[in-house]
Design an enzyme around this catalytic site. Structure first.
Site, PDB file in Angstrom:
ATOM      1  N   ARG A  33      84.320  69.411 104.077  1.00 37.89           N
ATOM      2  CA  ARG A  33      84.406  70.700 103.021  1.00 37.89           C
ATOM      3  C   ARG A  33      85.857  71.344 102.962  1.00 37.89           C
ATOM      4  O   ARG A  33      86.500  71.396 104.215  1.00 37.89           O
ATOM      5  CB  ARG A  33      83.302  71.579 103.411  1.00 37.89           C
ATOM      6  CG  ARG A  33      81.955  71.473 102.709  1.00 37.89           C
ATOM      7  CD  ARG A  33      80.865  72.276 103.363  1.00 37.89           C
ATOM      8  NE  ARG A  33      81.200  73.759 103.418  1.00 37.89           N
ATOM      9  CZ  ARG A  33      80.355  74.642 103.869  1.00 37.89           C
ATOM     10  NH1 ARG A  33      79.210  74.135 104.330  1.00 37.89           N
ATOM     11  NH2 ARG A  33      80.732  76.053 103.929  1.00 37.89           N
ATOM     12  N   LYS A  83      72.395  76.258 110.865  1.00 37.65           N
ATOM     13  CA  LYS A  83      71.475  76.583 109.966  1.00 37.65           C
ATOM     14  C   LYS A  83      71.088  75.302 108.943  1.00 37.65           C
ATOM     15  O   LYS A  83      69.696  75.036 108.848  1.00 37.65           O
ATOM     16  CB  LYS A  83      71.836  77.726 108.941  1.00 37.65           C
ATOM     17  CG  LYS A  83      72.027  79.086 109.696  1.00 37.65           C
ATOM     18  CD  LYS A  83      72.438  80.122 108.834  1.00 37.65           C
ATOM     19  CE  LYS A  83      73.851  79.913 107.944  1.00 37.65           C
ATOM     20  NZ  LYS A  83      74.989  79.379 108.989  1.00 37.65           N
ATOM     21  N   ARG A 141      73.637  87.691 103.352  1.00 31.41           N
ATOM     22  CA  ARG A 141      74.676  87.879 104.229  1.00 31.41           C
ATOM     23  C   ARG A 141      75.345  89.170 104.305  1.00 31.41           C
ATOM     24  O   ARG A 141      76.383  89.136 105.009  1.00 31.41           O
ATOM     25  CB  ARG A 141      75.911  87.053 103.649  1.00 31.41           C
ATOM     26  CG  ARG A 141      76.232  85.646 104.239  1.00 31.41           C
ATOM     27  CD  ARG A 141      77.217  84.576 103.522  1.00 31.41           C
ATOM     28  NE  ARG A 141      77.823  83.508 104.115  1.00 31.41           N
ATOM     29  CZ  ARG A 141      77.416  82.492 104.029  1.00 31.41           C
ATOM     30  NH1 ARG A 141      76.274  81.921 103.320  1.00 31.41           N
ATOM     31  NH2 ARG A 141      78.189  81.458 104.836  1.00 31.41           N
ATOM     32  N   ARG A 151      83.273  69.488 111.226  1.00 29.66           N
ATOM     33  CA  ARG A 151      81.789  69.268 110.558  1.00 29.66           C
ATOM     34  C   ARG A 151      82.320  68.342 109.279  1.00 29.66           C
ATOM     35  O   ARG A 151      83.250  68.323 108.692  1.00 29.66           O
ATOM     36  CB  ARG A 151      81.436  70.407 109.782  1.00 29.66           C
ATOM     37  CG  ARG A 151      80.436  70.018 108.856  1.00 29.66           C
ATOM     38  CD  ARG A 151      79.442  71.336 108.515  1.00 29.66           C
ATOM     39  NE  ARG A 151      80.302  72.497 107.701  1.00 29.66           N
ATOM     40  CZ  ARG A 151      79.539  73.570 107.433  1.00 29.66           C
ATOM     41  NH1 ARG A 151      78.571  73.797 107.891  1.00 29.66           N
ATOM     42  NH2 ARG A 151      80.388  74.433 106.899  1.00 29.66           N
ATOM     43  N   ARG A 189      85.999  83.120 107.886  1.00 31.05           N
ATOM     44  CA  ARG A 189      84.775  83.152 107.292  1.00 31.05           C
ATOM     45  C   ARG A 189      84.050  83.759 108.516  1.00 31.05           C
ATOM     46  O   ARG A 189      82.901  84.638 108.540  1.00 31.05           O
ATOM     47  CB  ARG A 189      84.133  81.831 107.250  1.00 31.05           C
ATOM     48  CG  ARG A 189      84.447  81.202 105.744  1.00 31.05           C
ATOM     49  CD  ARG A 189      84.311  79.896 105.579  1.00 31.05           C
ATOM     50  NE  ARG A 189      83.085  79.271 105.956  1.00 31.05           N
ATOM     51  CZ  ARG A 189      83.100  78.016 106.247  1.00 31.05           C
ATOM     52  NH1 ARG A 189      84.021  77.240 106.586  1.00 31.05           N
ATOM     53  NH2 ARG A 189      81.681  77.480 106.738  1.00 31.05           N
TER      54      ARG A 189
HETATM   55  P1  ADP Z   1      75.696  76.079 109.112  1.00 33.30           P
HETATM   56  O1  ADP Z   1      74.948  75.447 108.140  1.00 33.30           O
HETATM   57  O2  ADP Z   1      75.061  77.187 109.998  1.00 33.30           O
HETATM   58  O3  ADP Z   1      77.096  76.461 108.646  1.00 33.30           O
HETATM   59  P2  ADP Z   1      75.716  73.251 110.413  1.00 33.30           P
HETATM   60  O4  ADP Z   1      74.314  72.960 110.403  1.00 33.30           O
HETATM   61  O5  ADP Z   1      76.563  72.816 109.128  1.00 33.30           O
HETATM   62  O6  ADP Z   1      76.087  74.854 110.361  1.00 33.30           O
HETATM   63  O7  ADP Z   1      76.259  72.740 111.507  1.00 33.30           O
HETATM   64  C1  ADP Z   1      77.880  73.017 111.781  1.00 33.30           C
HETATM   65  C2  ADP Z   1      78.568  71.641 112.673  1.00 33.30           C
HETATM   66  O8  ADP Z   1      77.968  71.616 113.847  1.00 33.30           O
HETATM   67  C3  ADP Z   1      77.940  70.426 112.137  1.00 33.30           C
HETATM   68  O9  ADP Z   1      79.004  69.383 112.350  1.00 33.30           O
HETATM   69  C4  ADP Z   1      76.650  69.916 112.915  1.00 33.30           C
HETATM   70  O10 ADP Z   1      76.554  68.536 112.934  1.00 33.30           O
HETATM   71  C5  ADP Z   1      77.110  70.891 114.424  1.00 33.30           C
HETATM   72  N1  ADP Z   1      75.757  71.273 114.745  1.00 33.30           N
HETATM   73  C6  ADP Z   1      74.733  71.703 114.463  1.00 33.30           C
HETATM   74  N2  ADP Z   1      73.831  72.034 115.384  1.00 33.30           N
HETATM   75  C7  ADP Z   1      74.408  71.823 116.614  1.00 33.30           C
HETATM   76  C8  ADP Z   1      74.070  72.184 117.943  1.00 33.30           C
HETATM   77  N3  ADP Z   1      72.863  72.542 118.158  1.00 33.30           N
HETATM   78  N4  ADP Z   1      75.077  71.567 118.985  1.00 33.30           N
HETATM   79  C9  ADP Z   1      76.206  70.963 118.493  1.00 33.30           C
HETATM   80  N5  ADP Z   1      76.886  70.772 117.153  1.00 33.30           N
HETATM   81  C10 ADP Z   1      75.663  71.198 116.222  1.00 33.30           C
HETATM   82  P1  AMP Z   2      77.922  78.426 103.364  1.00 32.05           P
HETATM   83  O1  AMP Z   2      77.748  77.047 102.789  1.00 32.05           O
HETATM   84  O2  AMP Z   2      76.772  79.265 104.011  1.00 32.05           O
HETATM   85  O3  AMP Z   2      78.627  78.005 104.548  1.00 32.05           O
HETATM   86  O4  AMP Z   2      78.557  79.207 102.266  1.00 32.05           O
HETATM   87  C1  AMP Z   2      80.090  78.752 101.749  1.00 32.05           C
HETATM   88  C2  AMP Z   2      80.555  79.947 100.978  1.00 32.05           C
HETATM   89  O5  AMP Z   2      79.787  80.189  99.754  1.00 32.05           O
HETATM   90  C3  AMP Z   2      80.939  81.177 101.607  1.00 32.05           C
HETATM   91  O6  AMP Z   2      81.898  81.324 102.621  1.00 32.05           O
HETATM   92  C4  AMP Z   2      80.757  82.346 100.590  1.00 32.05           C
HETATM   93  O7  AMP Z   2      82.096  82.214  99.995  1.00 32.05           O
HETATM   94  C5  AMP Z   2      79.761  81.405  99.486  1.00 32.05           C
HETATM   95  N1  AMP Z   2      78.493  82.147  99.953  1.00 32.05           N
HETATM   96  C6  AMP Z   2      77.177  81.486 100.600  1.00 32.05           C
HETATM   97  N2  AMP Z   2      76.256  82.259 100.663  1.00 32.05           N
HETATM   98  C7  AMP Z   2      76.651  83.249 100.195  1.00 32.05           C
HETATM   99  C8  AMP Z   2      76.140  84.678  99.937  1.00 32.05           C
HETATM  100  N3  AMP Z   2      74.757  84.635 100.258  1.00 32.05           N
HETATM  101  N4  AMP Z   2      76.836  85.976  99.640  1.00 32.05           N
HETATM  102  C9  AMP Z   2      78.206  85.515  99.117  1.00 32.05           C
HETATM  103  N5  AMP Z   2      78.819  84.608  99.262  1.00 32.05           N
HETATM  104  C10 AMP Z   2      78.297  83.390  99.666  1.00 32.05           C
END
Ligand code: ADP
Ligand code: AMP
Length: 208
Positions: A152, A13, A88, A122, A163
């Site tokens: 992170r 995302k 969510r 990541r 998660r």
């Molecule tokens: P989200 O925001 O949904 O939690 P991220 O965009 O941070 O996910 O992506 C999670 C990890 O996967 C990052 O290390 C990113 O570089 C990698 N990633 C994202 N999209 C792809 C893809 N299409 N193929 C392989 N790796 C990806």
């Molecule tokens: P994310 O960056 O989207 O992976 O979110 C990291 C963490 O933030 C999650 O595991 C939750 O603890 C909190 N969080 C983010 N968005 C929400 C949401 N819409 N509702 C509740 N908790 C959230």
């Protein structure tokens, strides 16, 4: 354009959001980023959220919905926005319906079994939020802004496991929720990043 990005943690995302914001010029609102910013600044919201984030649980709905409702009132959201990580669960989706009308919900569909490796590998820029993966990026400074690239705190195996469980139980039902409302569009998130984006563009160009 009012857009929701739906998908499991690690679906891509954030990665796609940066590209969408660049191409379409719409505001990117990530609730996770908002919580992490509050945490860094030591605000009451940040301190409250920390306990939940550390355990991989959702921050309580009242806190989260209030933050989003306030953010959406700001001037930069009036022409459109993209929500990443919100809603969510069904409660949050219903709360969002009371705040505004969403044009499209873009689901980034992935194989949940592949997400542990994506998330534990990541790395993110602490300054601008750009996402990287250790398999393709091993530098310590962000290519976009020169900020520090870090892991992170919630990208550990144990927290990622929790998660993904929370996603399956609480967030996945939103696919059905939005499908029934005729708002859902899906792209294959297992494809390469640029190929996912090409699909995203097809969907968004059709709804614009
Ligand atoms: P989200 O925001 O949904 O939690 P991220 O965009 O941070 O996910 O992506 C999670 C990890 O996967 C990052 O290390 C990113 O570089 C990698 N990633 C994202 N999209 C792809 C893809 N299409 N193929 C392989 N790796 C990806
Ligand atoms: P994310 O960056 O989207 O992976 O979110 C990291 C963490 O933030 C999650 O595991 C939750 O603890 C909190 N969080 C983010 N968005 C929400 C949401 N819409 N509702 C509740 N908790 C959230």
């Amino acid at each position: 354009m009012k857009l929701v990005l739906l998908g499991a943690p690690g679906a891509g995302k954030g990665t796609q959001a940066v590209k969408i914001a660049e191409k379409y010029g719409i505001v990117h609102i990530s609730t996770g980023d908002i919580f992490r910013k509050n945490l860094k600044e030591g605000t009451p919201v940040g301190l409250k959220a920390k306990a939940y984030i550390d355990k991989g649980q959702l921050v309580p709905d009242e806190v989260t919905c209030e933050i989003v409702a306030e953010r959406l009132k700001e001037a930069d959201c009036q022409k459109g926005f993209m929500l990443d990580g919100f809603p969510r669960n069904v409660y949050q989706a219903q709360a969002l319906e009371k705040m505004t009308d969403i044009d499209v919900v873009l689901n980034i569909a992935v194989d949940l079994n592949k997400l542990m490796a994506r998330l534990t590998g990541r790395r993110v820029c602490a300054a601008c939020g750009e996402s990287y993966h250790v398999s393709t990026f091993t530098q310590s400074k962000c290519l976009k802004c020169g900020g520090d690239v870090i892991q992170r705190a919630d990208d550990t195996e144990e927290t990622v496991g929790k998660r993904l469980q929370v996603y399956t139980e609480q967030t996945q039902p939103l696919i059905d929720f939005y499908q029934k409302k005729g708002k859902l569009q899906s792209v294959d998130g297992m494809a390469a990043i640029d190929d996912v984006f090409a699909d995203v563009v097809k969907v968004l160009d059709a709804v614009r």
